[in-house]
Design a protein around this motif. Structure first.
Motif, PDB file in Angstrom:
ATOM      1  N   LEU A  55      50.973  37.831  42.869  1.00  0.00           N
ATOM      2  CA  LEU A  55      51.235  38.089  44.278  1.00  0.00           C
ATOM      3  C   LEU A  55      51.843  36.712  44.833  1.00  0.00           C
ATOM      4  CD1 LEU A  55      47.954  39.478  45.611  1.00  0.00           C
ATOM      5  CD2 LEU A  55      49.989  40.585  45.844  1.00  0.00           C
ATOM      6  N   MET A  56      51.223  35.570  44.393  1.00  0.00           N
ATOM      7  CA  MET A  56      51.879  34.314  44.705  1.00  0.00           C
ATOM      8  C   MET A  56      53.522  34.192  44.322  1.00  0.00           C
ATOM      9  SD  MET A  56      49.125  31.333  44.443  1.00  0.00           S
ATOM     10  CE  MET A  56      49.841  30.235  45.133  1.00  0.00           C
ATOM     11  N   GLN A  57      53.595  34.679  43.046  1.00  0.00           N
ATOM     12  CA  GLN A  57      54.904  34.518  42.701  1.00  0.00           C
ATOM     13  C   GLN A  57      55.848  35.659  43.625  1.00  0.00           C
ATOM     14  OE1 GLN A  57      53.674  35.397  38.235  1.00  0.00           O
ATOM     15  NE2 GLN A  57      55.500  34.320  37.875  1.00  0.00           N
ATOM     16  N   GLY A  58      55.364  36.630  44.167  1.00  0.00           N
ATOM     17  CA  GLY A  58      56.205  37.441  45.020  1.00  0.00           C
ATOM     18  C   GLY A  58      56.498  36.871  46.196  1.00  0.00           C
ATOM     19  N   VAL A  59      55.583  35.996  46.684  1.00  0.00           N
ATOM     20  CA  VAL A  59      56.097  35.288  48.009  1.00  0.00           C
ATOM     21  C   VAL A  59      57.351  34.475  47.774  1.00  0.00           C
ATOM     22  CG1 VAL A  59      55.347  33.268  49.397  1.00  0.00           C
ATOM     23  CG2 VAL A  59      53.674  34.885  48.503  1.00  0.00           C
ATOM     24  N   VAL A  60      57.559  33.884  46.590  1.00  0.00           N
ATOM     25  CA  VAL A  60      58.995  33.088  46.016  1.00  0.00           C
ATOM     26  C   VAL A  60      59.929  34.217  46.157  1.00  0.00           C
ATOM     27  CG1 VAL A  60      59.993  31.631  44.540  1.00  0.00           C
ATOM     28  CG2 VAL A  60      57.577  31.336  45.665  1.00  0.00           C
ATOM     29  N   ALA A  61      59.532  35.257  45.343  1.00  0.00           N
ATOM     30  CA  ALA A  61      60.794  36.183  44.957  1.00  0.00           C
ATOM     31  C   ALA A  61      61.304  37.029  46.303  1.00  0.00           C
ATOM     32  CB  ALA A  61      60.202  37.355  44.035  1.00  0.00           C
ATOM     33  N   ASN A  62      60.381  37.553  47.073  1.00  0.00           N
ATOM     34  CA  ASN A  62      60.965  38.044  48.180  1.00  0.00           C
ATOM     35  C   ASN A  62      59.949  38.071  49.540  1.00  0.00           C
ATOM     36  OD1 ASN A  62      58.924  39.754  47.496  1.00  0.00           O
ATOM     37  ND2 ASN A  62      59.785  41.147  46.352  1.00  0.00           N
ATOM     38  N   GLY A  63      59.494  36.841  49.660  1.00  0.00           N
ATOM     39  CA  GLY A  63      58.654  36.683  50.898  1.00  0.00           C
ATOM     40  C   GLY A  63      58.867  35.351  51.668  1.00  0.00           C
ATOM     41  N   SER A  64      57.819  34.818  52.303  1.00  0.00           N
ATOM     42  CA  SER A  64      58.109  33.655  52.905  1.00  0.00           C
ATOM     43  C   SER A  64      58.099  32.189  52.344  1.00  0.00           C
ATOM     44  CB  SER A  64      56.535  33.587  53.928  1.00  0.00           C
ATOM     45  OG  SER A  64      55.604  33.399  53.186  1.00  0.00           O
ATOM     46  N   GLY A  65      58.137  32.345  50.807  1.00  0.00           N
ATOM     47  CA  GLY A  65      58.664  31.090  50.221  1.00  0.00           C
ATOM     48  C   GLY A  65      59.844  31.168  49.495  1.00  0.00           C
ATOM     49  N   LYS A  66      60.848  32.081  50.012  1.00  0.00           N
ATOM     50  CA  LYS A  66      62.154  32.286  49.409  1.00  0.00           C
ATOM     51  C   LYS A  66      62.866  30.658  48.792  1.00  0.00           C
ATOM     52  CE  LYS A  66      63.309  36.759  50.637  1.00  0.00           C
ATOM     53  NZ  LYS A  66      64.313  37.591  51.181  1.00  0.00           N
ATOM     54  N   MET A  67      62.231  29.713  49.862  1.00  0.00           N
ATOM     55  CA  MET A  67      63.165  28.475  49.959  1.00  0.00           C
ATOM     56  C   MET A  67      62.909  27.812  48.610  1.00  0.00           C
ATOM     57  SD  MET A  67      60.066  28.154  51.177  1.00  0.00           S
ATOM     58  CE  MET A  67      60.267  28.335  53.090  1.00  0.00           C
ATOM     59  N   LEU A  68      61.646  28.505  47.747  1.00  0.00           N
ATOM     60  CA  LEU A  68      61.587  27.505  46.294  1.00  0.00           C
ATOM     61  C   LEU A  68      62.305  28.411  45.411  1.00  0.00           C
ATOM     62  CD1 LEU A  68      57.696  27.171  46.686  1.00  0.00           C
ATOM     63  CD2 LEU A  68      59.465  25.727  47.173  1.00  0.00           C
ATOM     64  N   GLN A  69      63.013  29.531  45.546  1.00  0.00           N
ATOM     65  CA  GLN A  69      63.892  30.096  44.605  1.00  0.00           C
ATOM     66  C   GLN A  69      64.880  29.173  44.027  1.00  0.00           C
ATOM     67  OE1 GLN A  69      65.771  33.478  46.185  1.00  0.00           O
ATOM     68  NE2 GLN A  69      63.910  34.388  46.610  1.00  0.00           N
ATOM     69  N   GLY A  70      65.197  29.513  42.704  1.00  0.00           N
ATOM     70  CA  GLY A  70      65.753  28.509  41.799  1.00  0.00           C
ATOM     71  C   GLY A  70      65.360  27.366  41.438  1.00  0.00           C
ATOM     72  N   ILE A  71      64.079  26.953  41.577  1.00  0.00           N
ATOM     73  CA  ILE A  71      63.238  25.881  40.893  1.00  0.00           C
ATOM     74  C   ILE A  71      62.736  26.480  39.415  1.00  0.00           C
ATOM     75  CG2 ILE A  71      61.080  24.629  40.853  1.00  0.00           C
ATOM     76  CD1 ILE A  71      61.286  24.545  43.960  1.00  0.00           C
ATOM     77  N   PRO A  72      63.159  25.866  38.329  1.00  0.00           N
ATOM     78  CA  PRO A  72      62.890  26.272  37.196  1.00  0.00           C
ATOM     79  C   PRO A  72      61.536  26.568  36.766  1.00  0.00           C
ATOM     80  CG  PRO A  72      63.708  24.013  36.892  1.00  0.00           C
ATOM     81  CD  PRO A  72      63.723  24.761  38.336  1.00  0.00           C
ATOM     82  N   GLY A  73      61.131  27.372  35.852  1.00  0.00           N
ATOM     83  CA  GLY A  73      59.332  27.659  35.552  1.00  0.00           C
ATOM     84  C   GLY A  73      59.043  28.843  36.356  1.00  0.00           C
ATOM     85  N   THR A  74      57.497  28.823  36.091  1.00  0.00           N
ATOM     86  CA  THR A  74      56.722  29.824  36.661  1.00  0.00           C
ATOM     87  C   THR A  74      56.429  29.288  37.934  1.00  0.00           C
ATOM     88  OG1 THR A  74      56.108  30.637  34.562  1.00  0.00           O
ATOM     89  CG2 THR A  74      54.741  31.318  36.762  1.00  0.00           C
ATOM     90  N   VAL A  75      56.733  29.884  39.251  1.00  0.00           N
ATOM     91  CA  VAL A  75      56.747  29.291  40.449  1.00  0.00           C
ATOM     92  C   VAL A  75      56.099  30.265  41.516  1.00  0.00           C
ATOM     93  CG1 VAL A  75      57.617  28.201  42.480  1.00  0.00           C
ATOM     94  CG2 VAL A  75      58.722  27.687  40.186  1.00  0.00           C
ATOM     95  N   GLY A  76      54.845  29.980  41.975  1.00  0.00           N
ATOM     96  CA  GLY A  76      54.378  30.792  43.101  1.00  0.00           C
ATOM     97  C   GLY A  76      54.014  29.927  44.270  1.00  0.00           C
ATOM     98  N   ALA A  77      53.646  30.671  45.308  1.00  0.00           N
ATOM     99  CA  ALA A  77      53.416  30.022  46.720  1.00  0.00           C
ATOM    100  C   ALA A  77      52.653  30.907  47.751  1.00  0.00           C
ATOM    101  CB  ALA A  77      54.829  29.340  47.167  1.00  0.00           C
ATOM    102  N   LYS A  78      52.201  30.435  48.705  1.00  0.00           N
ATOM    103  CA  LYS A  78      51.645  31.094  49.756  1.00  0.00           C
ATOM    104  C   LYS A  78      51.854  29.986  51.027  1.00  0.00           C
ATOM    105  CE  LYS A  78      49.781  34.538  52.242  1.00  0.00           C
ATOM    106  NZ  LYS A  78      50.936  33.856  53.198  1.00  0.00           N
ATOM    107  N   THR A  79      52.460  30.554  52.301  1.00  0.00           N
ATOM    108  CA  THR A  79      52.690  29.788  53.313  1.00  0.00           C
ATOM    109  C   THR A  79      51.660  30.239  54.119  1.00  0.00           C
ATOM    110  OG1 THR A  79      53.983  31.629  54.198  1.00  0.00           O
ATOM    111  CG2 THR A  79      55.121  29.956  53.140  1.00  0.00           C
ATOM    112  N   GLY A  80      51.282  29.337  55.202  1.00  0.00           N
ATOM    113  CA  GLY A  80      50.123  29.439  55.963  1.00  0.00           C
ATOM    114  C   GLY A  80      50.688  28.830  57.528  1.00  0.00           C
TER     115      GLY A  80
END
Length: 629
Positions: free
Chosen positions: A556-581
């Motif tokens: 779910l946190m990886q999905g925030v980066v892929a197509n949610g409110s954390g898109k600004m982290l796209q392009g960072i290498p590695g396994t990246v997940g996030a959640k905004t608040g």
């Protein structure tokens, strides 16, 4: 006679107290009744033991000198508790005075074992008046009237605070400690005028009061200056003025993570001295904040202490105390200077003067790699701040809903608003209704109404239990410094439960807590955050995240980066997940918001809070991007 000890000191109370001994009774031989001389000597011992030195001195033939001598003895020995027990009384013969033998048992500051002294009190009669003949041999048989008690302390070199690789986090700076010997002041007006220079930062009226109340033969600590400051001007200003004593040494100042490492300060601060080893002196440098304060005893060690009786020429006549201290120890931390530098630089992307905090964890161990605040003074809000976590808490409430049976691919509509018992909840500005949304979409877009609308699937205490059992929130964490470890109370109403689902209401967390949530999801295991892993006795045990939700939360946190409110982290290498608040709070009748983002990249987890940030994505997101980028 004096006893010689070689035992380590232990804690003793710092306040002077006395023990009145019921045994101040006659021990003289025969059946003679005690005469006036014996009574006078016993009254002297009783007053001395009670701590009334003025009264004790009044029984002598030289009250002023006796009072000063008794007071000096207390200070030079560092008496904490005193017990004087009368012994044999001997009548005087020919021109010799009568004497009353006594045994003293003294508890001294910083000395574990009592010091025992045996001596006598001489009594004379002149002009029909019986008095104690004052002489310093009353204190100790080898303390001549022109001798003194000498107290020597040798401090170990202060231990260092080390990073995760064993390198020092603090710079050792040469300093000069200035003290004043009142008896050797030759020109008080000139001395006080010189010390009034701003470079010494002294309160001269207060200093004059200290000098007036002090033992003239005991040094008073004044100030500690950097050696370059002393060499560059201080030495010249005080040149030729009697009474100044100079001792070179070193102090530590943090170069990395200053708020965490902390500072040292002069031990003339009574509150700081209370935290130090009982043997510490006001002339010592003691921990004042951060790790320097928390681990003061470990970092400072214990000084060697020797108390002797010396004659006028300084020759040693007797040894009362000779105890060996213990070396200072260094403190190993989990901090990484490179990561700390990245974190501090990332905070510079915060504009507009907002307060902001960042915490970075090693997700696999819980080790705190870095923490910083802007501005960098004041409280360490990264660890101790109490904030509503807003939608970053949806990581926890998602875990509760997943356990209740909701699947990420279940359809859970996102409405524009939702009313609970007359209270209207809405989504953040800019989020449009998503009637066909899947739960994973609700999480990625941070839809409040979707979460609140499913509150009925959990009990009032579900979030409280899950937050504590799975994420350690609300447990008593021993990190190595002061922290706020979060609070998720059981809901007391439907409205309270609704607010808790989205990290509002009574739910509170620090950036450290939310960084730990991200680390737990990234690694699949809760590891209590820690700064000093070898020195925390009560660390909350590690435990795996519930396998039924662990992988789903990470996805779910990886999905925030892929197509949610954390898109600004796209392009960072590695396994990246996030959640905004975006967390609402009230200030002076106005509803404002804090901006949050928690994230992970491989085994590194981070939490960023921007106070009064418009939203998590716009305020905290750039900081996370700058850190990982």
């Amino acid at each position: 006679m004096g006893s010689r000890m070689r035992r380590l000191p232990s804690a003793v109370p710092l306040m002077v107290s006395v023990v009145v001994v019921a045994g101040l009774t006659s021990c003289s031989g025969g059946e003679d009744k005690k005469d006036t001389s014996e009574t006078t000597a016993r009254d002297f011992l009783t007053a001395w033991q009670s701590g009334d030195l003025t009264k004790a001195a009044s029984f002598t033939d030289n009250p002023a000198t006796a009072k000063q001598g008794l007071d000096t003895t207390n200070k030079q020995l560092g008496i904490v508790k005193a017990e004087y027990k009368a012994g044999t009384y001997t009548k005087g013969k020919d021109n010799a005075p009568a004497t009353l033998a006594y045994n003293a048992t003294l508890t001294l500051k910083g000395v574990a074992d009592p010091v025992k002294i045996a001596s006598t009190v001489p009594i004379v009669t002149a002009n029909g008046k019986t008095t104690v003949h004052w002489t310093q041999t009353i204190v100790h048989p080898q303390l001549a009237d022109n001798g003194k008690i000498k107290r020597d302390r040798t401090l170990p070199k202060r231990g260092e605070i080390l990073d995760r690789t064993g390198k020092s986090l603090a710079t050792t700076t040469p300093v000069v400690a200035l003290s004043l010997w009142p008896a050797k002041i030759t020109n008080a007006d000139a001395l006080y005028a010189a010390l009034s220079d701003p470079m010494f930062d002294l309160d001269i009226p207060k200093l004059k009061g200290r000098v007036a109340a002090a033992d003239p033969n005991q040094s008073l600590p004044l100030v500690t200056l950097r050696k370059d400051k002393w060499d560059g001007g201080g030495q010249v200003k005080l040149a030729g003025l009697g009474g100044i004593q100079v001792k070179e040494g070193a102090t530590q100042s943090g170069d990395v993570a200053k708020q965490i490492v902390g500072t040292v300060a002069s031990g003339d601060n009574a509150d700081l001295l209370k935290n130090a080893d009982p043997s510490a002196s006001s002339a010592d440098q003691v921990g004042a904040s951060g790790l320097q304060y928390r681990y003061e005893k470990k970092l400072a060690g214990v000084a060697d202490l020797k108390i002797t009786i010396v004659d006028a020429g300084g020759a040693e006549k007797a040894t009362l105390v000779d105890v060996k201290g213990k070396p200072a120890e260094s403190l190993k931390t989990t901090l990484d200077p490179g990561v700390q530098d990245q974190a501090e630089k990332a905070l510079k992307s915060v504009t507009g003067g907002n307060n902001a905090s960042i915490v970075v964890l090693d997700a696999k161990s819980g080790g705190i790699l870095a923490a910083a605040n802007t501005p960098s003074n004041g409280d360490n809000r990264a660890f101790t701040g109490r904030y509503p976590p807003g939608s970053t808490f949806k990581t926890v409430s998602s875990g509760a809903l997943l356990q209740a049976g909701i699947k990420p691919t279940d359809k859970v509509a996102c409405e524009n608003t939702l009313v609970v018992n007359g209270q209207t909840f809405k989504n953040y500005d800019g989020l449009k209704p998503m009637p066909d949304a899947l739960f994973q979409d609700d999480f990625a877009q941070s839809c409040n109404t979707a979460f609140i609308g499913n509150r009925g699937k959990i009990q009032n205490d579900t979030l409280n239990k899950l937050a504590g059992d799975q994420f350690g929130i609300g447990a008593k964490w021993d990190v190595g410094t002061v922290t706020f470890d979060g609070s998720v109370p059981p809901a007391n109403s439907e409205n309270d439960k609704a607010a808790s689902m989205i990290g509002q209401g009574r739910v509170l967390a620090s950036p450290l807590v939310m960084a730990s949530v991200a680390a737990t999801i990234a690694s699949g295991k809760f590891n209590q955050p820690v700064l000093a892993p070898d020195d925390v006795p009560g660390r909350v045990p590690s435990h795996p995240l519930d396998p039924s939700i662990a992988g789903q939360l990470k996805a779910l946190m990886q999905g925030v980066v892929a197509n949610g409110s954390g898109k600004m982290l796209q392009g960072i290498p590695g396994t990246v997940g996030a959640k905004t608040g975006t967390a609402e709070f009230d200030e002076k009748g106005e509803t404002l918001t804090h901006g949050w983002m928690i994230a992970f990249k491989d085994d590194v987890a981070v939490a960023v809070l921007v106070e009064k940030g418009k939203s998590g994505g716009s305020a905290a997101g750039p900081v996370v991007k700058a850190f990982f980028g």
